[in-house]
Every structure is written in C-alpha cells, then in structure tokens.
Design an enzyme around this catalytic site. Sequence first.
Site, PDB file in Angstrom:
ATOM      1  N   ILE A  12       0.838  -1.209   0.000  1.00 54.15           N
ATOM      2  CA  ILE A  12       0.000   0.000   0.000  1.00 54.15           C
ATOM      3  C   ILE A  12       0.874   1.261   0.000  1.00 54.15           C
ATOM      4  CG2 ILE A  12      -1.847   1.223   1.206  1.00 54.15           C
ATOM      5  CD1 ILE A  12      -2.671  -1.496   2.426  1.00 54.15           C
ATOM      6  N   SER A 124      -7.281  -0.935  10.385  1.00 57.65           N
ATOM      7  CA  SER A 124      -7.937  -2.007   9.633  1.00 57.65           C
ATOM      8  C   SER A 124      -9.377  -2.176  10.094  1.00 57.65           C
ATOM      9  CB  SER A 124      -7.164  -3.306   9.881  1.00 57.65           C
ATOM     10  OG  SER A 124      -7.920  -4.408   9.455  1.00 57.65           O
ATOM     11  N   TYR A 148      -2.434  -9.553  15.617  1.00 58.71           N
ATOM     12  CA  TYR A 148      -2.318  -8.508  14.598  1.00 58.71           C
ATOM     13  C   TYR A 148      -3.433  -7.481  14.773  1.00 58.71           C
ATOM     14  CZ  TYR A 148      -3.285  -6.128  10.229  1.00 58.71           C
ATOM     15  OH  TYR A 148      -3.582  -5.154   9.305  1.00 58.71           O
ATOM     16  N   LYS A 152      -3.607  -3.201  15.998  1.00 61.73           N
ATOM     17  CA  LYS A 152      -4.274  -2.067  15.332  1.00 61.73           C
ATOM     18  C   LYS A 152      -5.188  -1.344  16.328  1.00 61.73           C
ATOM     19  CE  LYS A 152      -2.363  -2.472  11.386  1.00 61.73           C
ATOM     20  NZ  LYS A 152      -1.328  -1.526  11.022  1.00 61.73           N
ATOM     21  N   PHE A 177     -10.622  -1.566   4.456  1.00 61.04           N
ATOM     22  CA  PHE A 177     -11.383  -2.795   4.302  1.00 61.04           C
ATOM     23  C   PHE A 177     -10.474  -3.792   3.566  1.00 61.04           C
ATOM     24  CE2 PHE A 177     -15.320  -2.341   6.567  1.00 61.04           C
ATOM     25  CZ  PHE A 177     -15.066  -1.095   7.115  1.00 61.04           C
ATOM     26  N   ASN A 197      -2.386 -16.035   2.051  1.00 60.42           N
ATOM     27  CA  ASN A 197      -3.495 -16.228   2.996  1.00 60.42           C
ATOM     28  C   ASN A 197      -4.762 -15.562   2.487  1.00 60.42           C
ATOM     29  OD1 ASN A 197      -2.020 -17.488   5.156  1.00 60.42           O
ATOM     30  ND2 ASN A 197      -0.991 -15.514   5.401  1.00 60.42           N
ATOM     31  N   ARG A 230     -17.044  -9.461   1.589  1.00 62.78           N
ATOM     32  CA  ARG A 230     -16.088  -8.425   1.997  1.00 62.78           C
ATOM     33  C   ARG A 230     -16.199  -7.209   1.089  1.00 62.78           C
ATOM     34  NH1 ARG A 230     -16.078 -11.590   5.403  1.00 62.78           N
ATOM     35  NH2 ARG A 230     -14.371 -12.604   6.506  1.00 62.78           N
TER      36      ARG A 230
HETATM   37  P1  NAD Z   1       3.406  -4.614   3.414  1.00 67.92           P
HETATM   38  O1  NAD Z   1       3.994  -5.696   4.256  1.00 67.92           O
HETATM   39  O2  NAD Z   1       3.422  -4.801   1.951  1.00 67.92           O
HETATM   40  O3  NAD Z   1       4.118  -3.235   3.754  1.00 67.92           O
HETATM   41  C1  NAD Z   1       4.595  -2.915   5.024  1.00 67.92           C
HETATM   42  C2  NAD Z   1       6.018  -2.402   4.861  1.00 67.92           C
HETATM   43  O4  NAD Z   1       6.518  -2.049   6.159  1.00 67.92           O
HETATM   44  C3  NAD Z   1       6.967  -3.446   4.290  1.00 67.92           C
HETATM   45  O5  NAD Z   1       7.679  -2.867   3.201  1.00 67.92           O
HETATM   46  C4  NAD Z   1       7.904  -3.803   5.437  1.00 67.92           C
HETATM   47  O6  NAD Z   1       9.201  -4.100   4.974  1.00 67.92           O
HETATM   48  C5  NAD Z   1       7.845  -2.535   6.279  1.00 67.92           C
HETATM   49  N1  NAD Z   1       8.081  -2.687   7.717  1.00 67.92           N
HETATM   50  C6  NAD Z   1       7.500  -3.537   8.597  1.00 67.92           C
HETATM   51  N2  NAD Z   1       7.926  -3.291   9.844  1.00 67.92           N
HETATM   52  C7  NAD Z   1       8.813  -2.261   9.763  1.00 67.92           C
HETATM   53  C8  NAD Z   1       9.585  -1.557  10.699  1.00 67.92           C
HETATM   54  N3  NAD Z   1       9.567  -1.848  12.002  1.00 67.92           N
HETATM   55  N4  NAD Z   1      10.390  -0.556  10.256  1.00 67.92           N
HETATM   56  C9  NAD Z   1      10.441  -0.247   8.948  1.00 67.92           C
HETATM   57  N5  NAD Z   1       9.721  -0.874   8.008  1.00 67.92           N
HETATM   58  C10 NAD Z   1       8.910  -1.872   8.419  1.00 67.92           C
HETATM   59  O7  NAD Z   1       1.920  -4.370   3.939  1.00 67.92           O
HETATM   60  P2  NAD Z   1       0.767  -3.486   3.307  1.00 67.92           P
HETATM   61  O8  NAD Z   1      -0.286  -4.410   2.812  1.00 67.92           O
HETATM   62  O9  NAD Z   1       1.324  -2.469   2.402  1.00 67.92           O
HETATM   63  O10 NAD Z   1       0.187  -2.814   4.626  1.00 67.92           O
HETATM   64  C11 NAD Z   1       0.583  -1.532   5.061  1.00 67.92           C
HETATM   65  C12 NAD Z   1      -0.096  -1.201   6.364  1.00 67.92           C
HETATM   66  O11 NAD Z   1      -1.502  -1.286   6.194  1.00 67.92           O
HETATM   67  C13 NAD Z   1       0.238  -2.164   7.498  1.00 67.92           C
HETATM   68  O12 NAD Z   1       0.334  -1.441   8.698  1.00 67.92           O
HETATM   69  C14 NAD Z   1      -0.951  -3.103   7.521  1.00 67.92           C
HETATM   70  O13 NAD Z   1      -1.148  -3.683   8.774  1.00 67.92           O
HETATM   71  C15 NAD Z   1      -2.070  -2.137   7.164  1.00 67.92           C
HETATM   72  N6  NAD Z   1      -3.240  -2.832   6.595  1.00 67.92           N
HETATM   73  C16 NAD Z   1      -3.077  -3.615   5.488  1.00 67.92           C
HETATM   74  C17 NAD Z   1      -4.173  -4.294   4.967  1.00 67.92           C
HETATM   75  C18 NAD Z   1      -4.014  -5.160   3.752  1.00 67.92           C
HETATM   76  O14 NAD Z   1      -4.941  -5.899   3.434  1.00 67.92           O
HETATM   77  N7  NAD Z   1      -2.919  -5.125   3.023  1.00 67.92           N
HETATM   78  C19 NAD Z   1      -5.424  -4.167   5.569  1.00 67.92           C
HETATM   79  C20 NAD Z   1      -5.562  -3.347   6.689  1.00 67.92           C
HETATM   80  C21 NAD Z   1      -4.455  -2.671   7.203  1.00 67.92           C
HETATM   81  C1  UD1 Z   2      -7.882 -10.841   6.401  1.00 59.65           C
HETATM   82  C2  UD1 Z   2      -7.596 -10.805   7.883  1.00 59.65           C
HETATM   83  C3  UD1 Z   2      -7.728  -9.375   8.392  1.00 59.65           C
HETATM   84  C4  UD1 Z   2      -6.790  -8.471   7.623  1.00 59.65           C
HETATM   85  C5  UD1 Z   2      -7.064  -8.603   6.124  1.00 59.65           C
HETATM   86  C6  UD1 Z   2      -6.041  -7.885   5.332  1.00 59.65           C
HETATM   87  C7  UD1 Z   2      -8.196 -13.016   8.770  1.00 59.65           C
HETATM   88  C8  UD1 Z   2      -9.164 -13.767   9.621  1.00 59.65           C
HETATM   89  N1  UD1 Z   2      -8.483 -11.694   8.587  1.00 59.65           N
HETATM   90  O1  UD1 Z   2      -9.196 -10.351   6.193  1.00 59.65           O
HETATM   91  O2  UD1 Z   2      -7.422  -9.311   9.760  1.00 59.65           O
HETATM   92  O3  UD1 Z   2      -6.962  -7.110   7.995  1.00 59.65           O
HETATM   93  O4  UD1 Z   2      -6.991  -9.989   5.741  1.00 59.65           O
HETATM   94  O5  UD1 Z   2      -6.356  -7.934   3.994  1.00 59.65           O
HETATM   95  O6  UD1 Z   2      -7.212 -13.542   8.290  1.00 59.65           O
HETATM   96  N2  UD1 Z   2     -11.167 -16.851   1.530  1.00 59.65           N
HETATM   97  C9  UD1 Z   2     -11.361 -18.088   0.960  1.00 59.65           C
HETATM   98  N3  UD1 Z   2     -10.267 -18.798   0.560  1.00 59.65           N
HETATM   99  C10 UD1 Z   2      -8.993 -18.311   0.671  1.00 59.65           C
HETATM  100  C11 UD1 Z   2      -8.816 -17.024   1.250  1.00 59.65           C
HETATM  101  C12 UD1 Z   2      -9.919 -16.339   1.680  1.00 59.65           C
HETATM  102  O7  UD1 Z   2     -12.486 -18.567   0.835  1.00 59.65           O
HETATM  103  O8  UD1 Z   2      -8.042 -19.020   0.293  1.00 59.65           O
HETATM  104  C13 UD1 Z   2     -12.347 -16.056   1.941  1.00 59.65           C
HETATM  105  C14 UD1 Z   2     -12.388 -15.712   3.413  1.00 59.65           C
HETATM  106  O9  UD1 Z   2     -13.040 -16.703   4.162  1.00 59.65           O
HETATM  107  C15 UD1 Z   2     -13.136 -14.377   3.386  1.00 59.65           C
HETATM  108  C16 UD1 Z   2     -12.741 -13.748   2.049  1.00 59.65           C
HETATM  109  O10 UD1 Z   2     -12.278 -14.833   1.256  1.00 59.65           O
HETATM  110  O11 UD1 Z   2     -14.528 -14.604   3.384  1.00 59.65           O
HETATM  111  C17 UD1 Z   2     -11.636 -12.721   2.172  1.00 59.65           C
HETATM  112  O12 UD1 Z   2     -10.543 -13.292   2.885  1.00 59.65           O
HETATM  113  P1  UD1 Z   2      -9.137 -12.519   3.036  1.00 59.65           P
HETATM  114  O13 UD1 Z   2      -8.700 -12.026   1.707  1.00 59.65           O
HETATM  115  O14 UD1 Z   2      -8.207 -13.413   3.784  1.00 59.65           O
HETATM  116  O15 UD1 Z   2      -9.501 -11.227   3.886  1.00 59.65           O
HETATM  117  P2  UD1 Z   2     -10.218 -11.119   5.320  1.00 59.65           P
HETATM  118  O16 UD1 Z   2     -10.444 -12.434   5.928  1.00 59.65           O
HETATM  119  O17 UD1 Z   2     -11.391 -10.233   5.131  1.00 59.65           O
END
Ligand code: NAD
Ligand code: UD1
Length: 329
Positions: A12, A124, A148, A152, A177, A197, A230
């Site tokens: 992101i 999140s 995790y 948050k 989301f 995952n 979702r």
């Molecule tokens: P990402 O893992 O791709 O990016 C996170 C970056 O932070 C990575 O480049 C990693 O190397 C760096 N990092 C981790 N710990 C660090 C530290 N202590 N010091 C310096 N760098 C560090 O993840 P993302 O999907 O881009 O997510 C970014 C943020 O958004 C995270 O805080 C994550 O929890 C939050 N978030 C992500 C999602 C999602 O679905 N991707 C959903 C909700 C919230």
């Molecule tokens: C998951 C995390 C959430 C995190 C988010 C980041 C869990 C329980 N929750 O959310 O904390 O902030 O990722 O993006 O891990 N699904 C399948 N098969 C798969 C994978 C997922 O059926 O192989 C389904 C899940 O049951 C869910 C939907 O797809 O209904 C989305 O799943 P996922 O992409 O993992 O996101 P979240 O579970 O919403």
Amino acid sequence: MNILVTGGVGYIGSHTSVELLNNGHDVIIIDNLSNSKRETVGKIEQITQKKITFYQGDVTDKQALAKIFQAHHIDGVIHFAGLKAVGESVDKPLLYYQNNLISTMALAEACLTYEVKQFVFSSSATVYGDQTSPMHETMPLLSTTNPYGETKAMSERILQDVIKKHRKLSIVLLRYFNPVGAHSSGLLGEDPSGIPNNLVPYITKVAKGELEKLFVYGNDYDTVDGTGVRDYIHVVDLAKGHVAALEKLKSGLEIYNLGTGKGTSVLEMIEAFEAVNGISIPYQITERRPGDIATCYADVSKIKDQLGWSATLKVEDMLRDAWQFERQL
Ligand code: NAD
Ligand code: UD1
C-alpha cells in the site's frame, strides 16, 4: 509537503507514494525491507518520473528516526510500517506487539519532538470485530481475534490518548477494508511470499497454475450465496484516500473507513475474475476458517461528506490489474 512514508516500499505504501508524488508532494521513505524489495523504490520513480529519498531503517529505532527528522523538515507522516500476517501473529505474538506498537510510539514521539503537524495511521476494519455491516466509524471497538488485530486496536487507542494531550498534532486513523489489485502500469502490486493467505493473491496463483485450486472457506454463512462477503477496494483508490486525508486534515483526531461500501462474496469474486480475465478458477468448498466473519463492508458516508473522497474503481478493475501484475512476476 514533505511526507515521511514509513513502510513506503510495501504494497500500500508504494501505491500511496506514487499518488503523493503525482500530487506534487515530496516523499521520504523509511522501510526495513522485511517484507518488500529495494527495487520497488526505482519502480515508483519510474512511474512518476520523480525522485524519492529512501532510508533503509527500522521505525522502532529512535536514532534512525531522529536522523531523518533532523535532515528533513517533515510536514506529515503516513505510518504503514508494520507486520500484517494474521496467522503469523498468532504464532509470534511478541514480535507483532513489539514491531507494530513500538514503531507507532517511536514515530508519534518523533512527531511531537520535531513538531510535525500531521500523522496518518494505517488501521484495519478488523478493529470492528464481528458487528453488523455496514461498519460505521462510531461503532465501539470489539475485541479482535488475533494479535495482529489487537496491535491495530491498541495503536488507535494510544494515538487517541496522545491527541488528548498534544493538540498541535492532527491524527487520522484510516480503517482499510480489503485492499486488492495493483498499479495499472503492472510495476507495483502485492507479491506475498509462500502460499497466500488472502483471497485475491490466492486466486491469481491458481490462475497462473502455481496452485491447483482455491479452497473456499465455508458456504453456510448467512450471505447471498453462503460464502463470506467483503468490501474489496482497489489499492489505487485506497492510496488516493490517503492523499485526500492528508491534504484536508483538520485539527484533532478523525477516523475514516476506506472502502467502497459494497460487499462481494467469494463466489462472486471467482465469477468476476473468470469473466474479466477469461481464465477458469477451479475451487472446492471447505470448512470455515477460524476467526472469519460472514460479512464485513463499510459505511463510507463520512469520508465522502467530509473529504469528498470515494472509490471509483470496480471489482473487475481490481481483478484485471491483480492478474496483470501476477502474470509478469
Ligand atoms: P506490506 O507488508 O506490503 O508493507 C509494510 C512495509 O513495512 C513493508 O515494506 C515492510 O518491509 C515494512 N516494515 C514492517 N515493519 C517495519 C519496521 N519496524 N520498520 C520499517 N519498516 C517496516 O503491507 P501493506 O499491505 O502495504 O500494509 C501496510 C499497512 O496497512 C500495514 O500497517 C498493515 O497492517 C495495514 N493494513 C493492510 C491491509 C491489507 O490488506 N494489506 C489491511 C488493513 C491494514
Ligand atoms: C484478512 C484478515 C484481516 C486483515 C485482512 C487484510 C483473517 C481472519 N483476517 O481479512 O485481519 O486485515 O486480511 O487484507 O485472516 N477466503 C477463501 N479462501 C482463501 C482465502 C480467503 O475462501 O483461500 C475467503 C475468506 O473466508 C473471506 C474472504 O475470502 O470470506 C476474504 O478473505 P481474506 O482475503 O483473507 O480477507 P479477510 O479475511 O477479510
């Protein structure tokens, strides 16, 4: 503005850095590269034709932060750096609490010391827990199902206490989301190591033939077709939401959902992927995944009314761009 983007090399953060540069801001990144690759910095520069200042360092390291804040006049920070794998957080709770909480506290402290005005935090939708959608920002935070998610919720509470005392700092908590998709250039996207995952990275690996079939976690939920629903949001829309939050930040602390307001089921996602990319996705229904909830989508009225931001890209755009990125890996 000079914006410090922590974790800016990640999924992101890299997309948000592009949007910041495209909107005329200067970007300074600190990332320890624990979940990202150095070459992404060059890709952000290639897309935007602008330069970034990159520091390889850890946000929990106060001295590393001090050096950056002394070297640059920072107007605002966006704090993405964090660990995000739900399953790993259950196995390694202390790693998650240490990394995600200490980084947030060290960064907030540096912002106070160097009189930075704006702090945007990546939260999140997981903080809502199992409540009835649409999720609204005023809902109470229920306990989350894993460390995790707790990091948050705890980070949010820490920042809420900070703002009570330090009124010169403005804080925005952005509750994402389900961010999916990739940059339309094909240069940036999500590339998790090992078996993914999350749903969309798993689907693209099946499409590529690297995984045999998708396991759909449950078809007996109270939803349109029994599978989980979702609120998927294109990562570029999400990135633009950060720019809107930063540019229109008011004093005090605000919380905004970043979603589309629309829920899509797992089966609908499979169908949409097949339709837009012309590739069939074999799947098998299996049991529910522990910790999952049936439905989670956002009420997006607050951010639309207050910041004038709303998502524009559709599920089809997300799935087309996710596949375009995956196929060139
Ligand atoms: P990402 O893992 O791709 O990016 C996170 C970056 O932070 C990575 O480049 C990693 O190397 C760096 N990092 C981790 N710990 C660090 C530290 N202590 N010091 C310096 N760098 C560090 O993840 P993302 O999907 O881009 O997510 C970014 C943020 O958004 C995270 O805080 C994550 O929890 C939050 N978030 C992500 C999602 C999602 O679905 N991707 C959903 C909700 C919230
Ligand atoms: C998951 C995390 C959430 C995190 C988010 C980041 C869990 C329980 N929750 O959310 O904390 O902030 O990722 O993006 O891990 N699904 C399948 N098969 C798969 C994978 C997922 O059926 O192989 C389904 C899940 O049951 C869910 C939907 O797809 O209904 C989305 O799943 P996922 O992409 O993992 O996101 P979240 O579970 O919403």
